[in-house]
Scaffold this active site. Sequence first.
Site, PDB file in Angstrom:
ATOM      1  N   GLY A 143      -4.501  -2.094   5.546  1.00 11.02           N
ATOM      2  CA  GLY A 143      -3.698  -3.203   5.007  1.00 11.02           C
ATOM      3  C   GLY A 143      -4.309  -4.565   5.273  1.00 11.02           C
ATOM      4  N   ARG A 144      -4.745  -4.808   6.504  1.00  9.39           N
ATOM      5  CA  ARG A 144      -5.251  -6.144   6.849  1.00  9.39           C
ATOM      6  C   ARG A 144      -6.671  -6.380   6.349  1.00  9.39           C
ATOM      7  NH1 ARG A 144      -4.073  -2.963  11.012  1.00  9.39           N
ATOM      8  NH2 ARG A 144      -5.672  -2.245  12.447  1.00  9.39           N
ATOM      9  N   GLU A 146      10.784  -4.581   4.222  1.00  9.37           N
ATOM     10  CA  GLU A 146      10.858  -5.995   3.823  1.00  9.37           C
ATOM     11  C   GLU A 146      10.458  -6.147   2.347  1.00  9.37           C
ATOM     12  OE1 GLU A 146       9.322  -4.848   6.523  1.00  9.37           O
ATOM     13  OE2 GLU A 146       9.527  -6.223   8.232  1.00  9.37           O
ATOM     14  N   GLU A 200      -3.792  -7.161  15.453  1.00  6.64           N
ATOM     15  CA  GLU A 200      -3.358  -5.826  15.017  1.00  6.64           C
ATOM     16  C   GLU A 200      -4.515  -4.831  15.183  1.00  6.64           C
ATOM     17  OE1 GLU A 200      -0.038  -5.167  11.896  1.00  6.64           O
ATOM     18  OE2 GLU A 200      -1.863  -4.739  10.792  1.00  6.64           O
ATOM     19  N   LYS A 227       0.839  -1.200   0.000  1.00  7.30           N
ATOM     20  CA  LYS A 227       0.000   0.000   0.000  1.00  7.30           C
ATOM     21  C   LYS A 227       0.877   1.254   0.000  1.00  7.30           C
ATOM     22  CE  LYS A 227      -3.333   2.052   3.127  1.00  7.30           C
ATOM     23  NZ  LYS A 227      -4.112   1.873   4.340  1.00  7.30           N
ATOM     24  N   LYS A 235       9.835  -1.026  13.940  1.00  8.35           N
ATOM     25  CA  LYS A 235      10.377  -0.598  12.642  1.00  8.35           C
ATOM     26  C   LYS A 235      11.458   0.453  12.849  1.00  8.35           C
ATOM     27  CE  LYS A 235       6.191  -0.926   9.785  1.00  8.35           C
ATOM     28  NZ  LYS A 235       5.248  -0.106   9.028  1.00  8.35           N
ATOM     29  N   HIS A 249      -3.336 -33.941  17.231  1.00  5.99           N
ATOM     30  CA  HIS A 249      -2.158 -34.747  17.552  1.00  5.99           C
ATOM     31  C   HIS A 249      -1.002 -33.878  18.021  1.00  5.99           C
ATOM     32  CE1 HIS A 249      -3.980 -38.430  16.025  1.00  5.99           C
ATOM     33  NE2 HIS A 249      -4.611 -37.600  15.218  1.00  5.99           N
TER      34      HIS A 249
HETATM   35  O1  F6P Z   1       2.373  -4.356   9.961  1.00  6.52           O
HETATM   36  C1  F6P Z   1       1.963  -3.060   9.715  1.00  6.52           C
HETATM   37  C2  F6P Z   1       1.422  -2.928   8.337  1.00  6.52           C
HETATM   38  O2  F6P Z   1       1.138  -1.580   8.126  1.00  6.52           O
HETATM   39  C3  F6P Z   1       0.175  -3.759   8.088  1.00  6.52           C
HETATM   40  O3  F6P Z   1      -0.963  -3.199   8.573  1.00  6.52           O
HETATM   41  C4  F6P Z   1       0.231  -3.859   6.622  1.00  6.52           C
HETATM   42  O4  F6P Z   1      -0.614  -4.850   6.202  1.00  6.52           O
HETATM   43  C5  F6P Z   1       1.693  -4.147   6.390  1.00  6.52           C
HETATM   44  O5  F6P Z   1       2.332  -3.353   7.354  1.00  6.52           O
HETATM   45  C6  F6P Z   1       2.241  -3.896   5.021  1.00  6.52           C
HETATM   46  O6  F6P Z   1       2.163  -2.557   4.632  1.00  6.52           O
HETATM   47  P1  F6P Z   1       2.302  -2.125   3.119  1.00  6.52           P
HETATM   48  O7  F6P Z   1       1.187  -2.755   2.354  1.00  6.52           O
HETATM   49  O8  F6P Z   1       2.246  -0.650   3.105  1.00  6.52           O
HETATM   50  O9  F6P Z   1       3.631  -2.637   2.612  1.00  6.52           O
END
Ligand code: F6P
Length: 535
Positions: A254-255, A202, A340, A196, A500, A371
């Site tokens: 995001g979620r 990452e 979250e 987003k 972060k 199990h």
């Molecule tokens: O973990 C925090 C967060 O903002 C999530 O809410 C989101 O899904 C994820 O990082 C990834 O963010 P982006 O889509 O901006 O890379």
Amino acid sequence: MWNELKAYRASVDNRSILSLFDSDPGRGGNFSASFGDMLFDFSKTNIDAKALDLLIKLAEGADLAGRRDAMFSGEKINETEGRAVLHTALRNLDGGPVLVDGADVMPEVLATLDRMEGFAANVRDGIFKGQGGKITDVVNIGIGGSDLGPVMALQALMPYADGPKCHFVSNVDGAHVSDVLRPLDPATTLVIVASKTFTTIETMTNAQTARAWMSEKVADPAAQFAALSSATEKTAAFGIDASRVFGFEDWVGGRYSMWGPIGLSVMLAIGGPAFRAFLRGAQAMDNHFKAAPLAENLPVLLALVGIWHHQICGYPSRAVLPYEQRLLRLPAYLQQLEMESNGKRVSMDGADLEVVSGPIVWGEPGTNGQHAFYQLIHQGTGVVPCEFMVGAQGHEADLAHMHRLLVANCLAQSEALLRGRSLEEATAIMAAKGLEGAELERQARHRVFPGNRPSTTLVYPLLTPEIFGQIVALYEHRVFVEGVILGINSFDQWGVELGKELATALGPVVAGEKGTEGKDGSTALLVETIRKHGG
Ligand code: F6P
């Protein structure tokens, strides 16, 4: 109302759940609710008519209906970020206008969906080609909400997947991207960068690695990249052509984002029509959530059961146990969705919460969990409320006998948790095996199950795209309802930020460019040890 609920719970604490079935032969039907072909049974909990009444009053007191309507109508209910919360607009296929700041967002939402569908069809039909021919593989690079949703959805909808093979890279551990890319041919691979913000470290690091991998084999690597992001300047700077950039607005968290562009990998795998069926399922659950009275409203009831178990009874976690192998990643998805969203220590106005925040959510598909960790659920000293889910049918018609075994296991677990096994029963079993005296007593005690352990069960006909959409939307709204009752903002995630920031600051320390001065003794020791071992 919290105190009244806690007092009522204390007054019924000694009562067994099983006794509720004895006093109310219609309890199964009275403490379950349906939506379409889906049944949510919460009769195997200690909730009775009075408790349910108090819980509903709690929801009413939190102005649940008002907050729900505020969300659907585009009010900026994510107050700490000043944003509306409208992931529901992404699946509002035929629900009319949705206004944000007075402007209807639906034309843009539906146009983006059409564009995604056109692109997906071109890839699936081989019209959009890689530099080595038809796209055979898709790699989605994203993390958190830009990963967990599509990963989970694709697994869930595997019987419908007839497009290119989709792979997912999320972790900044180079092992992840290496293992995923190694067997693939760059010339027939499409890489989707799902972020987003297009700044997540990452994702951007993995995207650079994938581009370097691609550039070793193809002349124009960027031509085989697509982006799912709101940050169009950044996607352009990365070199991705605007025709392959699918954006969404800041009112999609995001979620909560897999219903739109973040779901592109799923659409590539299952095709546009199946993806739309998934959206329609969610939209049907949205309509149910908006219209059904609270006492018949599945998301509300699921939330109230959650509140009863966590905030009122004090059980610290809940287990989500799908008897559906294809819902393998649902517990991980719900971990992000619930923890979250509702892992917050202050209410909307910044005051400390009156009660504990959301619970720890965990789980695994049955029967595998049986199990592994079910031992603790049955005989441990703590209580873990279990949320079972199972389809009446599986997709493998020729293996229906296996599905019946799966269903029997699911139902047997909730029954065992309810009934348990008394010392008398355990003693009789061991005596029948020839044990006696002190040894009989000792062995019998190990075989006692306290029972009286609460569970709910969600039954649906078959895991189709439509039903799957309903299930995910059900859980989304459950989290919303719990958040409203707690009085918190379920749509920000400030707790992720500190880690972060510190990771960014520690980067040069780990790289040896800066010393460990100012670090605590533990962190300094860990850095030095890692450096000593070549890190
Ligand atoms: O973990 C925090 C967060 O903002 C999530 O809410 C989101 O899904 C994820 O990082 C990834 O963010 P982006 O889509 O901006 O890379």
